[in-house]
Scaffold this active site. Sequence first.
Site, PDB file in Angstrom:
ATOM      1  N   ARG A 104       0.856  -1.185   0.000  1.00 10.39           N
ATOM      2  CA  ARG A 104       0.000   0.000   0.000  1.00 10.39           C
ATOM      3  C   ARG A 104       0.890   1.233   0.000  1.00 10.39           C
ATOM      4  NH1 ARG A 104      -5.038   0.901   0.342  1.00 10.39           N
ATOM      5  NH2 ARG A 104      -5.335  -1.335   0.435  1.00 10.39           N
ATOM      6  N   THR A 108      -0.427   7.742  -1.251  1.00  8.89           N
ATOM      7  CA  THR A 108      -1.704   7.717  -1.986  1.00  8.89           C
ATOM      8  C   THR A 108      -2.679   6.680  -1.423  1.00  8.89           C
ATOM      9  OG1 THR A 108      -0.940   6.017  -3.510  1.00  8.89           O
ATOM     10  CG2 THR A 108      -0.465   8.303  -4.129  1.00  8.89           C
ATOM     11  N   ASP A 200      -2.428  -9.266  13.211  1.00  7.72           N
ATOM     12  CA  ASP A 200      -1.689  -9.226  11.945  1.00  7.72           C
ATOM     13  C   ASP A 200      -1.338 -10.658  11.541  1.00  7.72           C
ATOM     14  OD1 ASP A 200       0.561  -9.171  10.064  1.00  7.72           O
ATOM     15  OD2 ASP A 200       0.425  -7.007  10.342  1.00  7.72           O
ATOM     16  N   ASP A 203       2.408 -11.401  10.619  1.00  9.22           N
ATOM     17  CA  ASP A 203       3.287 -11.431  11.802  1.00  9.22           C
ATOM     18  C   ASP A 203       3.074 -12.703  12.622  1.00  9.22           C
ATOM     19  OD1 ASP A 203       4.642  -9.106  11.283  1.00  9.22           O
ATOM     20  OD2 ASP A 203       3.324  -7.848  12.519  1.00  9.22           O
TER      21      ASP A 203
HETATM   22  N1  URA Z   1      -4.259  -7.758   7.678  1.00  6.82           N
HETATM   23  C1  URA Z   1      -4.083  -8.487   8.805  1.00  6.82           C
HETATM   24  O1  URA Z   1      -3.158  -9.273   8.890  1.00  6.82           O
HETATM   25  N2  URA Z   1      -4.944  -8.314   9.815  1.00  6.82           N
HETATM   26  C2  URA Z   1      -5.981  -7.464   9.759  1.00  6.82           C
HETATM   27  O2  URA Z   1      -6.745  -7.370  10.715  1.00  6.82           O
HETATM   28  C3  URA Z   1      -6.150  -6.716   8.575  1.00  6.82           C
HETATM   29  C4  URA Z   1      -5.274  -6.884   7.554  1.00  6.82           C
END
Ligand code: URA
Length: 209
Positions: A104, A108, A200, A203
């Site tokens: 991302r 922008t 995440d 992660d």
């Molecule tokens: N990506 C992720 O890993 N977790 C989220 O909650 C949103 C996007």
Amino acid sequence: MNNVTIIEHPLVQHKISLLRDINTGSKEFRELVSETAMLMCYEATRDLPLKTVEVQTPVAIAKTKVISGRKLAFVPVLRAGLSMVDGAVKLVPAAKIGHVGIFRDPDTKDAVEYYSKLPFDIAERDVIVTDVMLATGGTAAKTVDIIKKAGAKSVKIMCILACPEGIENVHKLHPDVEIYCGAVDEKLDENMYIIPGLGDAGDRIFGTK
Ligand code: URA
């Protein structure tokens, strides 16, 4: 919701609860993502066409069914989507695998492609995009763009968790794309995390936090 299939199977729902749990460590998280993807793939391939063939059993000839026609490709979105592929290819070992990487743009907020490598015959394949989280939908929509530009006509998205914003954004651009998910959570927060979600995914899979 049109073109959204929530996979309510108890095994999928149970594994998603374990994935959500903050106390689930990376090893178990990875295994659960793979197992959940395998179960979801079973549903996402439910519409594969069949044809009848004759097979000689030890005692007689059986008229029996095999998958016919188009072949499959899985396209994981880097990096979390990678962890869904081994579960999916256990069910469809002949599938080819492409890869798409998108980031991302911090200014922008656009989804920008930094890597893609797709099977050369992707136009002749039914494609299932894998990503653990369908959050804003920007990455998923861009991935579908890339795959359609390469000639594929049938594209599905398989994600473990989705949210209403992500589904809406994908379907604004690609109303034909069926989304398979284990749950549609409540919303996105201001950091674009799915709430309640599972944190995440990248992660937690790769132990990077
Ligand atoms: N990506 C992720 O890993 N977790 C989220 O909650 C949103 C996007």
